[in-house]
Design an enzyme around this catalytic site. Structure first.
Site, short mmCIF file in Angstrom:
data_model
loop_
_atom_site.label_atom_id
_atom_site.label_comp_id
_atom_site.label_asym_id
_atom_site.label_seq_id
_atom_site.Cartn_x
_atom_site.Cartn_y
_atom_site.Cartn_z
N SER A 82 39.39 37.28 39.75
CA SER A 82 39.15 37.27 38.30
C SER A 82 40.44 37.15 37.49
CB SER A 82 38.38 38.51 37.87
OG SER A 82 39.09 39.67 38.22
N LYS A 130 43.65 45.11 49.66
CA LYS A 130 42.94 43.84 49.87
C LYS A 130 43.80 42.80 50.58
CE LYS A 130 41.18 44.93 45.43
NZ LYS A 130 41.20 44.52 44.05
N CYS A 156 44.01 40.91 32.46
CA CYS A 156 42.65 40.90 33.03
C CYS A 156 42.12 42.32 33.21
CB CYS A 156 42.68 40.17 34.38
SG CYS A 156 41.08 40.16 35.21
N THR A 170 41.69 43.65 36.88
CA THR A 170 42.89 43.70 37.71
C THR A 170 43.72 44.90 37.26
OG1 THR A 170 42.88 41.29 37.83
CG2 THR A 170 44.93 42.39 38.44
N GLY A 218 44.36 37.87 52.31
CA GLY A 218 43.97 38.65 51.15
C GLY A 218 42.65 38.13 50.62
N THR A 230 39.37 42.09 43.15
CA THR A 230 39.80 41.02 42.25
C THR A 230 41.02 40.21 42.66
OG1 THR A 230 40.80 42.69 40.85
CG2 THR A 230 38.62 41.97 40.27
N SER A 262 47.59 41.92 35.58
CA SER A 262 46.98 43.23 35.29
C SER A 262 47.10 43.61 33.82
CB SER A 262 47.60 44.32 36.18
OG SER A 262 48.87 44.70 35.73
#
Length: 179
Positions: free
Chosen positions: A132, A41, A167, A170, A53, A7, A164
């Site tokens: 996202s 990521k 979402c 996340t 990323g 994400t 975070s």
């Protein structure tokens, strides 16, 4: 077919020597299950001179990253030329046209968003976010960039923490890399 998604990614530049990129660690299977909490990521590539990323379908994102690294090697580390060449390759390769991934890449001169559909976008601001939770991280980075004196890495980390908390795709297992 169940897809795995990776994400939120955020990148910030505070001048030529203060550049950071970060991402959360959540990988979601389909729409309902967390498969991994500590995925990495973001990474340094091309001898540590480029940050990258990814967000999106994990397999597509790995493919995107691998192909970009090859183009970067072909173009001697020139970020823009590598990104444009990759985009041209996507548009002409039927199998690559629909990669479901986005990538942010940055070096001391440029910051770009590269998509699996062959788009290359240079953001208007010195911060950008994808995935996202990207809109939440972008809004947070915008406020922190414009109304604090925080360095790039701190803005990235705080922006991802805020994303975070909003979402569901996340998490707060954040990795940050700096140039």
């Amino acid at each position: 077919m169940v897809q795995f998604h990776a994400t939120t990614i955020c990148a910030v530049r505070r001048g030529p020597d203060d550049i950071a990129i970060g991402g959360d660690g959540q990988v979601t299977m389909g729409e309902t299950a967390i498969m991994k909490n500590g995925a990495k990521k973001v990474k340094k590539i091309y001898g540590g001179t480029v940050l990258s990323g990814f967000a999106g379908s994990v397999a597509d994102a790995f493919s995107l990253t691998e192909k970009f690294e090859k183009k970067l090697e072909e173009h001697g580390g020139n970020l823009k030329r590598a990104a444009v060449d990759l985009a041209q390759m996507w548009r002409s390769d039927r199998g690559m046209r629909n990669l479901e991934a986005l990538m942010i890449v940055a070096d001391h001169d440029d910051m770009l968003v590269i998509s699996g559909t062959g788009e290359v976008i240079a953001p208007d601001q010195d911060f950008v976010a994808i995935g996202s939770g990207g809109n939440y991280a972008y809004a947070a980075a915008n406020a922190l960039y414009n109304f604090t004196d925080l360095d790039a890495a701190s803005i990235v980390e705080e922006s991802l923490k805020i994303a975070s908390s909003i979402c569901v795709y996340t998490n707060d297992r954040i990795t940050v890399e700096k140039l």
